[in-house]
Scaffold this active site. Structure first.
Site, PDB file in Angstrom:
ATOM      1  NE  ARG A 260      -2.960  -2.393   3.049  1.00 10.33           N
ATOM      2  CZ  ARG A 260      -3.277  -2.681   4.301  1.00 10.33           C
ATOM      3  NH1 ARG A 260      -3.413  -1.708   5.182  1.00 10.33           N
ATOM      4  NH2 ARG A 260      -3.456  -3.924   4.674  1.00 10.33           N
ATOM      5  CD  GLU A 403      -3.418  -7.343  15.784  1.00  4.49           C
ATOM      6  OE1 GLU A 403      -4.312  -6.618  15.320  1.00  4.49           O
ATOM      7  OE2 GLU A 403      -2.527  -7.858  15.083  1.00  4.49           O
TER       8      GLU A 403
END
Length: 416
Positions: A260, A403
């Site tokens: 990205r 996470e």
């Protein structure tokens, strides 16, 4: 025992972990992928060994080190997420641990985009499922897969509560001046255009772990958390609350990432449309899948880029320069926004394992009271650790993220 199953679903795959919450120990983890293709793949790992992509049709058993960790892999057709969960249940039944002995009290689901609707972990209901589907327009690559996983898991575990944990929720504390884009206000409200931020589960976890590591209340600390992986984002955390973050309405804005672009002048898109003939889908693919390190070097993995740069490859050297330049700029900007900075934490794959990135991202910031210790930074130890010098006014840490554990904690807290 109190176990929570954590599920992270994508459009053609899902990862899972079964975590014993009394000790916060991962009992098993796995990966089911290539769902809907001619041949899918599944991997199941006992005692927390990370699952890997299957390479053989016959299940294989690989003994681990002294801890006796074990992994099994196989290939087979997996029509949809419901079939994938059946494969997961078969792996638990065949290889353990027993879901009868470790029956999950709840299932926690990672959902990337919660928009402005979801401020906290939320029990899944039919209305919540409809809301997640409605928000797919903001995260077309992520939310549909998460919803498929929620529906399939609901069938497989119909007797326990399911909780949605949103990546965006931690950033709902952003002040209006931080989340508002300077475009037509009516359009922004109509189409829900604002900064939402992502990686919130990781940023919140790391901010709290840093405070625990330093034996200081999180409410007393101003922190900058750098989540650097294939995707990357920065978060300014004041007193445990997100007050600024680099990703925007989508995960495209901000740092240079594996594929990205991060920040870019929107005029570039108009120019490429008019002069190069790229349509909107072309531009979407370019910025999300063909830019970042991959666009600059042809390599999307920072490890490969660093290896090539060391060998003298010019584009790779430039890519690293661009990569750390962007990080350093955000550190300076967020220091200014916070007004006082106590802690900088590096986390995720790059943040935890790339001393060169940490060193170069902080080089030249000594006037801000940021001094890195070269020996501490390059030490081979793992786990939470200090890498700043003793005379550094700002403490610099490496804090491994988790996470899945954070999702399990929030899930258990939600169901009481």
């Amino acid at each position: 025992m109190t176990a929570v199953l954590v599920v992270n679903s994508g459009s053609s795959s899902f990862k899972y972990q079964l975590i014993e919450m009394d000790t916060e120990t991962t009992l098993a983890s796995g990966l089911v992928e290539r769902i809907g293709e001619l041949m899918g793949a599944a991997a199941h790992s006992v005692a927390g060994v990370a699952a890997t992509t299957a390479e053989a049709d016959v299940a294989s058993k690989t003994p681990g080190p002294a801890s006796a960790d074990q992994k099994w892999q196989r290939e087979l057709p997996i029509a949809d997420h419901t079939a994938g969960f059946a494969v997961m249940l078969e792996a638990f039944a065949t290889h353990g641990p027993s879901l009868a002995a470790h029956a999950p009290v709840a299932v926690g689901h990672r959902v990337v985009h919660g928009g402005a609707r979801f401020h906290e972990p939320t029990l899944v209901t039919p209305q919540v499922e409809r809301d997640i589907d409605d928000l797919s327009g903001l995260a077309p690559l992520h939310n549909p897969g998460a919803l498929q996983g929620i529906v399939a898991a609901g069938e497989a575990f119909a007797d326990v509560p399911h909780v949605a944990i949103f990546d965006t929720a931690f950033h709902q504390t952003l002040p209006p001046e931080a989340f508002t884009y300077a475009i037509n206000a009516d359009l922004a409200e109509r189409f829900r255009i604002r900064r939402y931020g992502f990686h919130g589960t990781s940023h919140g976890f790391v901010a709290r772990e840093a405070a625990n590591f330093l034996a200081r209340p999180v409410t007393e600390l101003n922190q900058i958390v750098l989540h650097l992986g294939n995707g990357g984002s920065v978060c300014a955390v004041a007193g445990g609350r997100s007050v600024e973050t680099s990703m925007g309405m989508t995960p495209l804005e901000g740092l240079v990432m594996g594929t990205r672009s991060g920040d870019i002048d929107p005029g570039v898109l108009f120019h490429l449309h008019r002069r190069a003939g790229l349509d909107f889908d072309d531009l979407d693919t370019l910025l999300n899948r063909g830019s970042g390190l991959l666009g600059l070097t042809g390599r999307g993995d920072l490890r490969d880029v660093m290896e090539a740069a060391t060998a003298g490859d010019g584009p790779s050297q430039l890519a690293i320069d661009v990569y750390v330049h962007r990080i350093k700029g955000y550190i300076g900007a967020y220091y200014a926004q916070l007004g006082r900075l106590d802690v900088i934490s590096f986390t995720a794959g790059v943040g935890e394992n790339a001393p060169l990135v940490r060193e170069r991202s902080l080089a030249g910031l000594e006037a801000l009271g940021i001094h890195i210790d070269p020996e501490r930074n390059t030490a081979t130890e793992r786990g939470a650790r200090v890498i700043s010098a003793d005379d550094s006014a700002v403490t610099v840490l490496v804090i491994p993220t988790n996470e899945e554990l954070e999702i399990a904690r929030q899930t258990l807290a939600t169901v009481g």
